[in-house]
Design a protein around this motif. Structure first.
Motif, PDB file in Angstrom:
ATOM      1  N   LEU A  99      42.616 -15.169  12.438  1.00 51.42           N
ATOM      2  CA  LEU A  99      41.861 -14.319  13.361  1.00 51.42           C
ATOM      3  C   LEU A  99      40.836 -13.450  12.640  1.00 51.42           C
ATOM      4  O   LEU A  99      39.810 -13.082  13.223  1.00 51.42           O
ATOM      5  CB  LEU A  99      42.831 -13.458  14.167  1.00 51.42           C
ATOM      6  N   ILE A 100      41.091 -13.113  11.376  1.00 53.73           N
ATOM      7  CA  ILE A 100      40.068 -12.421  10.581  1.00 53.73           C
ATOM      8  C   ILE A 100      38.826 -13.295  10.487  1.00 53.73           C
ATOM      9  O   ILE A 100      37.696 -12.830  10.677  1.00 53.73           O
ATOM     10  CB  ILE A 100      40.615 -12.081   9.178  1.00 53.73           C
ATOM     11  N   ASN A 101      39.039 -14.573  10.194  1.00 52.46           N
ATOM     12  CA  ASN A 101      37.904 -15.497  10.108  1.00 52.46           C
ATOM     13  C   ASN A 101      37.233 -15.707  11.463  1.00 52.46           C
ATOM     14  O   ASN A 101      36.008 -15.763  11.569  1.00 52.46           O
ATOM     15  CB  ASN A 101      38.375 -16.845   9.563  1.00 52.46           C
ATOM     16  N   LYS A 102      38.037 -15.797  12.501  1.00 51.67           N
ATOM     17  CA  LYS A 102      37.492 -16.104  13.828  1.00 51.67           C
ATOM     18  C   LYS A 102      36.677 -14.944  14.394  1.00 51.67           C
ATOM     19  O   LYS A 102      35.615 -15.152  15.004  1.00 51.67           O
ATOM     20  CB  LYS A 102      38.644 -16.446  14.777  1.00 51.67           C
ATOM     21  N   TYR A 103      37.168 -13.702  14.172  1.00 48.31           N
ATOM     22  CA  TYR A 103      36.530 -12.543  14.804  1.00 48.31           C
ATOM     23  C   TYR A 103      35.924 -11.559  13.801  1.00 48.31           C
ATOM     24  O   TYR A 103      35.486 -10.479  14.196  1.00 48.31           O
ATOM     25  CB  TYR A 103      37.559 -11.799  15.666  1.00 48.31           C
ATOM     26  N   ASP A 104      35.912 -11.923  12.530  1.00 43.46           N
ATOM     27  CA  ASP A 104      35.398 -11.037  11.480  1.00 43.46           C
ATOM     28  C   ASP A 104      36.106  -9.675  11.534  1.00 43.46           C
ATOM     29  O   ASP A 104      35.477  -8.615  11.575  1.00 43.46           O
ATOM     30  CB  ASP A 104      33.887 -10.842  11.615  1.00 43.46           C
TER      31      ASP A 104
ATOM     32  N   GLN B 196      42.017 -23.553   0.597  1.00 43.09           N
ATOM     33  CA  GLN B 196      41.300 -22.342   0.190  1.00 43.09           C
ATOM     34  C   GLN B 196      40.393 -21.839   1.298  1.00 43.09           C
ATOM     35  O   GLN B 196      40.176 -20.631   1.449  1.00 43.09           O
ATOM     36  CB  GLN B 196      40.476 -22.618  -1.062  1.00 43.09           C
ATOM     37  N   GLN B 197      39.868 -22.771   2.093  1.00 47.41           N
ATOM     38  CA  GLN B 197      38.945 -22.389   3.168  1.00 47.41           C
ATOM     39  C   GLN B 197      39.615 -21.564   4.265  1.00 47.41           C
ATOM     40  O   GLN B 197      38.926 -20.922   5.064  1.00 47.41           O
ATOM     41  CB  GLN B 197      38.326 -23.644   3.769  1.00 47.41           C
ATOM     42  N   LEU B 198      40.942 -21.584   4.319  1.00 43.79           N
ATOM     43  CA  LEU B 198      41.639 -20.815   5.351  1.00 43.79           C
ATOM     44  C   LEU B 198      41.657 -19.322   5.048  1.00 43.79           C
ATOM     45  O   LEU B 198      41.845 -18.504   5.959  1.00 43.79           O
ATOM     46  CB  LEU B 198      43.083 -21.316   5.497  1.00 43.79           C
ATOM     47  N   ALA B 199      41.492 -18.961   3.784  1.00 40.41           N
ATOM     48  CA  ALA B 199      41.507 -17.541   3.427  1.00 40.41           C
ATOM     49  C   ALA B 199      40.164 -16.909   3.745  1.00 40.41           C
ATOM     50  O   ALA B 199      39.112 -17.552   3.594  1.00 40.41           O
ATOM     51  CB  ALA B 199      41.831 -17.377   1.948  1.00 40.41           C
ATOM     52  N   PRO B 200      40.135 -15.663   4.204  1.00 40.72           N
ATOM     53  CA  PRO B 200      38.862 -14.970   4.417  1.00 40.72           C
ATOM     54  C   PRO B 200      38.113 -14.806   3.091  1.00 40.72           C
ATOM     55  O   PRO B 200      38.625 -15.109   2.016  1.00 40.72           O
ATOM     56  CB  PRO B 200      39.292 -13.617   5.002  1.00 40.72           C
ATOM     57  N   ARG B 201      36.907 -14.281   3.169  1.00 37.25           N
ATOM     58  CA  ARG B 201      36.064 -14.128   1.994  1.00 37.25           C
ATOM     59  C   ARG B 201      35.848 -12.655   1.654  1.00 37.25           C
ATOM     60  O   ARG B 201      35.846 -11.792   2.532  1.00 37.25           O
ATOM     61  CB  ARG B 201      34.702 -14.799   2.220  1.00 37.25           C
TER      62      ARG B 201
END
Length: 794
Positions: A75-80, A352-357
């Protein structure tokens, strides 16, 4: 009614596959940390020499916590989203550490724990290993502000972090064992103090895995309806995620967490668009999963997964037992590490792509290293609040009342970064001027009579709740994320947070001396008032100055104790403490009216030195004294000054040096504390062969503890609290503990050789004064007017 998590398949098959693989990687690393010292990816058959000689750590809550983390990442990735994570279950660090490593941030902070097989080996080997890191979320853990070694403070820390951080969501995993503690049970009420307009959000996730170290947990063994009613009664909207099938649990967690985030955002959008701070019913999640989920189901005929045996190390003897070694190997290989890590020992790219940046990674969230976000307070000139001191010891004022006016201006200037905390005692402790700048936070029900002096406001910044634990937890969470504050409380009941103080001091010491990457944070400032010596109607139960003993057990590099003798000194000390970082500052100052001794300029000089001679109260004319009268604390100072006046009257030839101590740690040798006194300075101040009568606010043994290695220690005679008292007048209580002016003067007569014979008549006079003072107190219920209104006769 409570919500449900009924959406069957929010995750597409490919997304589910990847998330489950990432979760397997987390669980694999959690187990590897506990067991492995070699062969970190099981590239070879597992051998006894690959296993640590001592197996230490806690497995039971890790899979459930990693499930939470993996789904937060989605959800961090989905909604920043801007998300912090707090691990409440005791010793649940493997999950936090595993996720931190897989996100790559651990290797950035600790380059020797590189993102490859060699670094992974060091990462696993260090866990619960001499010279390594502990099994809870110690300060060495990036992304953590909550150590978790002591249970009960996760929710209060979370809310402290969320106050005044409007875009932050603090997800807090609450262990079901932790939920049985008093501090945790009370902290559920924190949602009545969270303003949806200006604060962030807290998302509690109650993790019911059913067991503690050796017993079932209460909340996991009550009916569903009863648990749901309890959480609704606390003001939450609970969503339940329950089961043990990983595929189903991923879908349920994805659904529930998405609903919670949507509700949080909806609550905040409504509140901020409409300016409506009405208390919402915030969502939460109840995660019921097996203890030690995905671990060995049975060991030696005993149930492990889903029982208390999974709490720590599920298999205890793999080094000496071949069957156990195979069990561990089969368990760890069940996660299929060969599918998760590439030839270099790095997590495969698709995972690795599943983790936020960047800083969106939970482990790299800057709020979890609050010193990075810290901004100094905009402080007014404390000198403008000075009490005029036209004559020595001739004016009475309440030190905390004076301080309150200064703090009100501090509040006005820092309305998004400064809060005052206190357990229903801000007014009692005479800090009411603060309400002129900001009221008390209150988002529960209002009644018409609250408008008449209730001082309540949804956006208030004075935090009052009758739980020292919750207040201290809020305060710690607030400063650990870079903001400032002050906590005032009754002296006798500051002991409630003894252990919390201890934990925070240890956190500071580790962070300050061993972790360069942790930026300095604002100090915890504790104002101890309603003191032992002025408990008129409260009596014996409210007479305990022993918190100072607890504080002096900590490293002097992270704790300080100040005993300002008057209001001007208190202002100077408060300004210093509010500017400081990486300390716990303990300020002892009474709320009752006390004599004022120093001008503001004199107070600044005196507090800067921390200890010094008051020439105006001395009679040695700068020469060698016959006796040193030393004191620390407001009542101790007043009685000592009065004793000097008595001695001057009867023995004008007596040479007295008067020494006042503001910073108690100045008594330490410089080898123990950089602010202490050198042996030469100590000997000069207190002489090397003359009696020193030290009148002290707290227990006498503390002064002996701080000065026992000094040359003149044998001549040091300390007066202090001796557990004597009940419902007494101030002077009567001082007499019972022999810190009063009469007993002090008698002590000088007894210890100065030239007075032992010539002072006999004066001693008799002073003893008569003691008897008469007690009789008057018992007859009239008050001290004599000449005591209540006493002033320096000079």
């Amino acid at each position: 009614m409570a919500g449900t998590a009924e959406v069957p398949t929010p995750l597409a098959p490919e997304e589910l596959r990847k998330m489950h693989a990432y979760w397997r990687a987390c669980n694999y690393l959690s187990a590897a940390m506990i067991y492995l010292r070699e062969n970190p990816l099981l590239r070879q058959p597992l051998k006894p020499e690959h296993i640590k000689n001592r197996l230490l750590g806690h497995w039971g809550s890790d899979p459930g916590q990693s499930l939470i983390w993996v789904h937060l990442n989605r959800l961090i990735n989905k909604y920043d989203l801007n998300v912090m994570y707090i691990s409440g279950p005791g010793h649940g660090a493997p999950a936090t550490l595993a996720n931190c490593y897989l996100e790559g941030h651990y290797s950035e902070v600790y380059p020797d724990k590189s993102y490859d097989e060699a670094g992974l080996l060091k990462f696993c080997r260090q866990f619960s290993f001499p010279g390594g890191i502990g099994s809870h979320c110690t300060p060495e853990t990036p992304g953590s502000i909550h150590e978790g070694g002591e249970l009960g403070y996760s929710i209060s820390h979370a809310y402290g972090a969320a106050f005044d951080n409007p875009d932050l969501i603090v997800a807090v995993a609450v262990g079901d064992g932790e939920a049985e503690t008093g501090p945790l049970a009370t902290s559920w009420h924190s949602n009545k103090f969270l303003n949806p307009i200006g604060d962030g959000a807290v998302l509690p996730l109650l993790h019911l895995n059913g067991y503690k170290i050796a017993n079932p947990t209460i909340l996991a063994r009550i009916p569903h309806e009863e648990l749901e009613a309890l959480l609704i009664g606390y003001g939450h909207k609970p969503y339940f995620v329950e089961g043990d099938d990983p595929s189903e649990m991923h879908q349920k967690m994805a659904s529930a967490l998405e609903l919670c985030i949507a509700e949080i955002r909806s609550i905040q959008q409504h509140a901020r668009a409409k300016g409506d701070a009405t208390r919402p019913r915030w969502p939460m999640i109840v995660l019921r999963s097996p203890k030690g989920w995905t671990g060995p189901k049975e060991v030696d005929g005993h149930k492990v997964e889903g029982s208390w045996r999974a709490h720590q190390v599920p298999v205890l003897d793999p080094v000496s037992n071949k069957r156990s070694l195979k069990l561990v190997e089969d368990w760890m290989r069940s996660y299929k590490p060969e599918e998760l890590f590439d030839a270099n020992g790095t997590l495969v790219p698709e995972l690795q792509q599943l983790a936020p940046r960047g800083t969106r990674r939970i482990s790299a969230n800057p709020h979890a290293n609050g010193g990075l976000l810290h901004k100094p307070l905009d402080l007014p000139d404390f000198r403008e609040y000075a009490v005029p001191a036209k004559a020595r010891a001739a004016t009475y004022a309440s030190p905390t009342d004076v301080l309150g006016h200064y703090l009100a201006q501090v509040m006005r200037r820092n309305l998004r970064s400064f809060r005052v905390f206190g357990p229903d005692e801000t007014a009692s402790n005479r800090l009411t001027a603060i309400y002129e700048a900001s009221k008390k936070t209150w988002l529960a029900e209002y009644k018409p009579e609250d408008a008449d002096g209730g001082e309540l406001d949804p956006s208030g910044r004075v935090m009052e709740m009758l739980s020292e634990h919750t207040l201290e937890g809020w305060f710690e969470g607030y400063v650990l994320t870079g903001r400032h504050g002050l906590f005032s409380t009754y002296e006798a009941f500051v002991h409630v947070i003894d252990s919390m103080f201890n934990q925070h001091a240890k956190w500071l010491e580790k962070s300050k001396h061993e972790l360069d990457w942790r930026a300095a944070i604002p100090s915890i400032n504790l104002l101890i008032t309603s003191l032992v010596w002025r408990q008129d109607h409260n009596g014996f139960t409210h007479q305990d100055p022993g918190f100072l003993d607890v504080v002096t057990n900590k490293s002097p590099d992270v704790v300080r104790i100040y005993l300002p003798p008057d209001a001007n000194c208190l202002l100077s000390v408060a300004d210093h403490c509010l500017r400081s970082r990486d300390y716990v500052n303990v300020i002892v100052a009474d709320k009752q009216e006390h004599l004022q001794y120093l001008t503001m300029d004199e107070a600044v000089l005196h507090c800067t030195k921390g200890i010094g001679i008051w020439d105006w109260a001395s009679t040695d004319d700068g020469g060698v004294p016959d006796v040193v009268m030393a004191c620390a604390g407001d009542i101790a100072t007043m009685e000592s000054v009065a004793a000097v006046a008595i001695l001057k009257q009867h023995f004008p030839e007596l040479k007295i040096r008067f020494v006042n101590v503001v910073d108690l740690f100045r008594l330490l040798p410089t080898t123990e504390h950089p602010h202490g006194l050198s042996d030469r300075d100590f000997d000069s101040l207190f002489t090397t062969d003359k009696p020193v009568i030290f009148n002290f606010h707290s227990y006498p043994s503390l002064i002996h503890k701080l000065s026992y290695r000094r040359k003149n220690h044998d001549n040091l005679h300390v007066r202090g609290y001796k557990e004597k008292g009940s419902i007494n007048t101030p002077l009567e209580l001082a007499i019972l503990n022999q810190i009063d002016r009469f007993d002090l003067a008698i002590d000088v007569i007894d210890r100065v050789s030239t007075l032992r014979s010539s002072g006999a008549h004066v001693k008799e006079l002073l003893k008569n004064q003691i008897i008469e003072s007690i009789a008057y107190a018992h007859s009239e219920g008050i001290d004599k007017a000449e005591i209540r209104n006493w002033k320096w006769p000079g």
